[in-house]
Design an enzyme around this catalytic site. Structure first.
Site: not given
Ligand code: PEP
Length: 251
Positions: A10, A96, A98, A168, A174, A214
């Site tokens: 992503n 997502h 966000e 997630e 992040g 992460s």
């Molecule tokens: C994401 O944006 O779905 C995500 C998992 O980001 P990161 O790997 O940076 O934590």
């Protein structure tokens, strides 16, 4: 049956067309034979078409970061499912955290986007996950399974099989703070059990449930080695060709 792993990058709001082509060109020689794993990159809308052209002939597939449920009409700023297909985009990320936290998207909206994506023939990745406050309050099961039920409501078994779920935990996105493999597997097993109750054992066994939050080259193998974790949704590390390739190759 072993489920085929799916690793998706992503890119979020990063990399315009020229930079996106550059990253694809770095990735191509690193990802030449990925038959055991579906590999997807999800650039921003503006970059999709050029990235798709650069991917032609490779095994890496193209995905979008969202899609609207309508095919056309008075929906300023939106993009419809068939438009994505016309430029070779086959996957789409939905719900997502966000989108949920910053843009007010709801499970019901995710469900509408999901139905439209499946009807058009896109392969959706539906994201669910709890915040730190919800985890600390002991509400992981309630929150995650509630999001799962409402987001996937009304799907046939065939549609469910075509859908990937991404667990997630919001506190791991992040932040550099990954869920431990045990923490992640506990929730993945919970999700698999609910999928079994909803869609039956065969379907639930075939559905892929990714972990996101992460994931890096040094923790991917242990996470992906868990029984109910079928690959990952990768944010930050997908912007670096070597890191993303190392995660795809994690064994
Ligand atoms: C994401 O944006 O779905 C995500 C998992 O980001 P990161 O790997 O940076 O934590």
């Amino acid at each position: 049956m072993t489920r085929k792993r799916v690793v998706a990058g992503n890119w979020k709001l990063n990399l315009g067309p020229e930079e996106g082509i550059g990253l694809v060109q770095e990735l191509l020689p690193l990802l030449t034979d990925e038959a055991k794993c579906d590999v997807v990159i999800c650039p921003p809308y503006l970059t999709l078409s050029d990235a798709g052209k650069a991917l032609q002939g490779s095994q890496i597939e193209l995905g979008a970061q969202n899609v609207h449920w309508a095919e056309s009409g008075a929906f300023t700023g939106e993009v419809g499912p068939s438009m994505l297909l016309t430029i070779g985009c086959r996957w789409v990320i939905l719900g997502h955290s966000e989108r949920r936290q910053l843009f007010g998207e709801t499970d019901e909206g995710v469900n509408q986007r999901l139905s439209a994506s499946l009807a058009a023939g896109l392969k959706p990745i539906v994201c669910i996950g709890e915040t730190l406050e919800e985890r600390d309050a002991g509400r992981v099961e309630d929150v995650v399974l509630g999001q799962l039920d409402r987001s996937l409501a009304g799907l046939t078994s065939q549609q469910a099989t075509a859908t990937t779920v991404a667990y997630e935990p919001v506190w791991a996105i992040g932040t550099g703070r990954t869920a431990t493999p045990e923490q992640a597997e506990e929730v993945h097993a919970m999700i698999r059990n609910r999928l079994t109750a909803t869609f039956g054992e065969d379907t639930a066994h075939q559905m892929r449930v990714q972990y996101g939050g992460s994931v890096k080259p040094d923790n991917a193998a242990e996470l992906f080695g868990q029984e109910n974790i079928d690959g990952g949704l990768i944010g930050g590390a997908s912007l670096d060709a070597e890191s993303f390739a190392a995660i795809v190759h994690a064994r």
